[in-house]
Design a protein around this motif. Structure first.
Motif, PDB file in Angstrom:
ATOM      1  N   SER A  57      60.499  59.640  50.980  1.00 21.87           N
ATOM      2  CA  SER A  57      59.640  60.534  50.218  1.00 21.87           C
ATOM      3  C   SER A  57      58.647  59.787  49.329  1.00 21.87           C
ATOM      4  CB  SER A  57      60.536  61.418  49.353  1.00 21.87           C
ATOM      5  OG  SER A  57      59.774  62.317  48.633  1.00 21.87           O
ATOM      6  N   LYS A 102      53.321  58.224  53.363  1.00 20.39           N
ATOM      7  CA  LYS A 102      53.221  58.525  54.800  1.00 20.39           C
ATOM      8  C   LYS A 102      52.118  59.528  55.125  1.00 20.39           C
ATOM      9  CE  LYS A 102      57.122  60.639  55.073  1.00 20.39           C
ATOM     10  NZ  LYS A 102      57.423  60.604  53.647  1.00 20.39           N
ATOM     11  N   SER A 106      55.378  66.287  60.161  1.00 16.17           N
ATOM     12  CA  SER A 106      56.627  66.919  60.630  1.00 16.17           C
ATOM     13  C   SER A 106      57.449  67.476  59.475  1.00 16.17           C
ATOM     14  CB  SER A 106      57.460  65.938  61.460  1.00 16.17           C
ATOM     15  OG  SER A 106      57.905  64.859  60.671  1.00 16.17           O
ATOM     16  N   ARG A 157      60.016  71.970  55.756  1.00 17.72           N
ATOM     17  CA  ARG A 157      59.716  72.730  54.531  1.00 17.72           C
ATOM     18  C   ARG A 157      59.478  74.201  54.857  1.00 17.72           C
ATOM     19  NH1 ARG A 157      58.207  69.651  50.092  1.00 17.72           N
ATOM     20  NH2 ARG A 157      58.345  67.416  50.465  1.00 17.72           N
ATOM     21  N   SER A 173      65.408  69.168  52.916  1.00 17.34           N
ATOM     22  CA  SER A 173      66.320  68.085  53.295  1.00 17.34           C
ATOM     23  C   SER A 173      67.710  68.633  53.608  1.00 17.34           C
ATOM     24  CB  SER A 173      66.341  66.973  52.250  1.00 17.34           C
ATOM     25  OG  SER A 173      67.198  67.250  51.191  1.00 17.34           O
ATOM     26  N   ALA A 209      67.322  70.117  57.141  1.00 13.02           N
ATOM     27  CA  ALA A 209      67.056  69.014  58.068  1.00 13.02           C
ATOM     28  C   ALA A 209      68.338  68.298  58.491  1.00 13.02           C
ATOM     29  CB  ALA A 209      66.096  68.012  57.440  1.00 13.02           C
ATOM     30  N   ARG A 233      67.180  70.749  63.901  1.00 10.14           N
ATOM     31  CA  ARG A 233      66.363  69.638  64.416  1.00 10.14           C
ATOM     32  C   ARG A 233      66.003  69.882  65.874  1.00 10.14           C
ATOM     33  NH1 ARG A 233      66.162  66.084  60.353  1.00 10.14           N
ATOM     34  NH2 ARG A 233      64.727  64.890  61.625  1.00 10.14           N
ATOM     35  N   ARG A 248      60.576  61.281  59.422  1.00  7.83           N
ATOM     36  CA  ARG A 248      61.746  60.433  59.223  1.00  7.83           C
ATOM     37  C   ARG A 248      62.246  59.869  60.547  1.00  7.83           C
ATOM     38  NH1 ARG A 248      60.159  62.247  55.214  1.00  7.83           N
ATOM     39  NH2 ARG A 248      61.132  62.595  53.185  1.00  7.83           N
ATOM     40  N   ASP A 249      62.061  60.661  61.610  1.00  4.81           N
ATOM     41  CA  ASP A 249      62.633  60.290  62.918  1.00  4.81           C
ATOM     42  C   ASP A 249      61.591  60.307  64.028  1.00  4.81           C
ATOM     43  OD1 ASP A 249      62.203  63.021  62.913  1.00  4.81           O
ATOM     44  OD2 ASP A 249      63.986  63.473  64.099  1.00  4.81           O
ATOM     45  N   ARG A 294      54.848  60.682  42.899  1.00  7.93           N
ATOM     46  CA  ARG A 294      55.092  62.124  43.006  1.00  7.93           C
ATOM     47  C   ARG A 294      54.768  62.792  41.668  1.00  7.93           C
ATOM     48  NH1 ARG A 294      54.800  63.588  47.312  1.00  7.93           N
ATOM     49  NH2 ARG A 294      56.772  63.622  48.405  1.00  7.93           N
ATOM     50  N   ARG A 347      67.634  62.836  47.333  1.00  3.95           N
ATOM     51  CA  ARG A 347      67.074  63.191  48.636  1.00  3.95           C
ATOM     52  C   ARG A 347      67.110  61.989  49.575  1.00  3.95           C
ATOM     53  NH1 ARG A 347      61.816  65.194  50.504  1.00  3.95           N
ATOM     54  NH2 ARG A 347      60.853  64.894  48.479  1.00  3.95           N
ATOM     55  N   ASP A 396      68.952  61.998  53.118  1.00  2.23           N
ATOM     56  CA  ASP A 396      68.201  61.688  54.338  1.00  2.23           C
ATOM     57  C   ASP A 396      68.757  60.454  55.053  1.00  2.23           C
ATOM     58  OD1 ASP A 396      66.594  63.856  53.818  1.00  2.23           O
ATOM     59  OD2 ASP A 396      64.844  62.706  53.171  1.00  2.23           O
ATOM     60  N   ARG A 446      72.847  61.287  56.447  1.00  4.75           N
ATOM     61  CA  ARG A 446      73.241  62.326  57.408  1.00  4.75           C
ATOM     62  C   ARG A 446      73.535  61.719  58.777  1.00  4.75           C
ATOM     63  NH1 ARG A 446      67.190  64.677  57.210  1.00  4.75           N
ATOM     64  NH2 ARG A 446      66.279  63.298  58.755  1.00  4.75           N
TER      65      ARG A 446
HETATM   66  O1  CDP Z   1      56.624  64.365  51.455  1.00  7.32           O
HETATM   67  P1  CDP Z   1      58.073  63.973  51.469  1.00  7.32           P
HETATM   68  O2  CDP Z   1      58.286  62.649  52.117  1.00  7.32           O
HETATM   69  O3  CDP Z   1      58.733  64.087  50.145  1.00  7.32           O
HETATM   70  O4  CDP Z   1      58.831  65.032  52.367  1.00  7.32           O
HETATM   71  P2  CDP Z   1      58.502  65.542  53.812  1.00  7.32           P
HETATM   72  O5  CDP Z   1      58.080  64.439  54.707  1.00  7.32           O
HETATM   73  O6  CDP Z   1      57.607  66.717  53.708  1.00  7.32           O
HETATM   74  O7  CDP Z   1      59.949  66.017  54.315  1.00  7.32           O
HETATM   75  C1  CDP Z   1      60.745  66.942  53.594  1.00  7.32           C
HETATM   76  C2  CDP Z   1      62.184  66.800  54.078  1.00  7.32           C
HETATM   77  O8  CDP Z   1      62.238  67.154  55.468  1.00  7.32           O
HETATM   78  C3  CDP Z   1      62.737  65.387  53.996  1.00  7.32           C
HETATM   79  O9  CDP Z   1      63.455  65.144  52.799  1.00  7.32           O
HETATM   80  C4  CDP Z   1      63.659  65.287  55.199  1.00  7.32           C
HETATM   81  O10 CDP Z   1      64.974  65.672  54.889  1.00  7.32           O
HETATM   82  C5  CDP Z   1      63.119  66.301  56.170  1.00  7.32           C
HETATM   83  N1  CDP Z   1      62.443  65.684  57.301  1.00  7.32           N
HETATM   84  C6  CDP Z   1      63.214  65.260  58.360  1.00  7.32           C
HETATM   85  O11 CDP Z   1      64.423  65.353  58.308  1.00  7.32           O
HETATM   86  N2  CDP Z   1      62.630  64.747  59.475  1.00  7.32           N
HETATM   87  C7  CDP Z   1      61.299  64.623  59.542  1.00  7.32           C
HETATM   88  N3  CDP Z   1      60.761  64.135  60.647  1.00  7.32           N
HETATM   89  C8  CDP Z   1      60.498  65.016  58.459  1.00  7.32           C
HETATM   90  C9  CDP Z   1      61.099  65.536  57.334  1.00  7.32           C
END
Ligand code: CDP
Ligand code: CDP
Length: 225
Positions: free
Chosen positions: A13, A17, A35, A40, A96, A99, A105, A126-127, A153, A176, A180, A183
């Protein structure tokens, strides 16, 4: 025919990105997938439907049925603008939580892959490297110290006129990250074939330049402008 090229940008987070991925996409004239927005949106839509964030089958049904339209500067959920609503700390936490559910997923997997359209796609999450676009031409793991990320942030929220406090944000960021990373499905980790980019001391412009410098030699000639 050649597969549409993808650049993956994963990371924790507030590592930058989204900002970096969107700028790289703009520089190349490519499509962009945020993604995290899908997780969200799932958390928000579940909340609005009165579905608990840990109710796996029902949240997965919400994810599968998301009525969402991504615009240039807008995100419409069932016709309503939710670009701001999905960025709240409450929905960040909800995202999260949903997720972590495997069925959620899976429900979002095809929706993410549908963003892969010519001439190319930059995807952040994330993935992306480990699950969604494993055959990307370039994979980047973007990170920064948790303190730098909480500070970013914080400034981001204040600049939008949203009240925020640094200490609780830092705490929430740590929680968070832990959820993340810990899991069992698609945890946040640096893929073995991803390059590490630590932006703690790096400007956005320098990060964008580095991602482009890594990707350009690997791109099919006709896909970048
Ligand atoms: O902007 P930030 O990095 O805080 O959050 P985000 O990328 O918008 O993602 C929100 C939440 O979604 C993350 O804390 C992950 O748990 C989940 N997420 C995920 O599991 N896999 C992804 N490809 C993107 C987000
Ligand atoms: O998508 P993610 O949650 O990883 O982060 P972001 O929303 O793109 O970036 C979080 C904030 O950090 C934004 O306000 C960026 O402008 C800022 N940022 C920064 O100050 N320095 C960087 N190298 C990258 C991002």
């Amino acid at each position: 025919t050649q597969a549409v090229p993808v650049i993956d940008i994963d990371g924790p987070s507030a590592s930058g990105k989204g900002t970096v991925a969107a700028r790289v996409a703009a520089a190349l004239g490519w499509n962009y997938l945020d993604s995290g927005a899908l997780y969200r949106l799932t958390a928000l839509a579940a909340q609005r439907a009165g579905v608990a964030w840990n109710d796996e089958p029902r949240v997965a049904a919400v994810a599968a049925g998301l009525d969402v339209v991504f615009g240039v500067d807008s995100i419409l959920l069932a016709g309503e603008e939710v670009g701001e609503a999905i960025r709240s700390e409450e929905i960040s936490s909800g995202a999260s939580q949903v997720a972590a559910l495997p069925a959620v997923r899976t429900a979002l997997l095809f929706r993410q892959r549908a963003f892969r359209r010519a001439p190319g796609l930059v995807a952040d999450g994330r993935d992306m490297a480990s699950v969604v676009f494993t055959d990307a031409v370039s994979k980047v793991f973007l990170t920064a110290s948790v303190e730098a990320r909480a500070e970013r942030r914080y400034k981001q929220l204040i600049s939008k006129g949203i009240a925020a406090k640094l200490q609780p944000l830092l705490q929430e960021m740590r929680e968070r990250d832990e959820r993340d990373r810990g899991r069992s499905v698609a945890p946040l980790l640096q893929s073995a074939d991803a390059r590490l980019l630590d932006t703690t001391e790096l400007s956005i412009e320098a990060a964008v330049a580095q991602v482009l410098a890594w990707a350009r030699p690997l791109l099919p000639a006709q896909t970048c402008r």
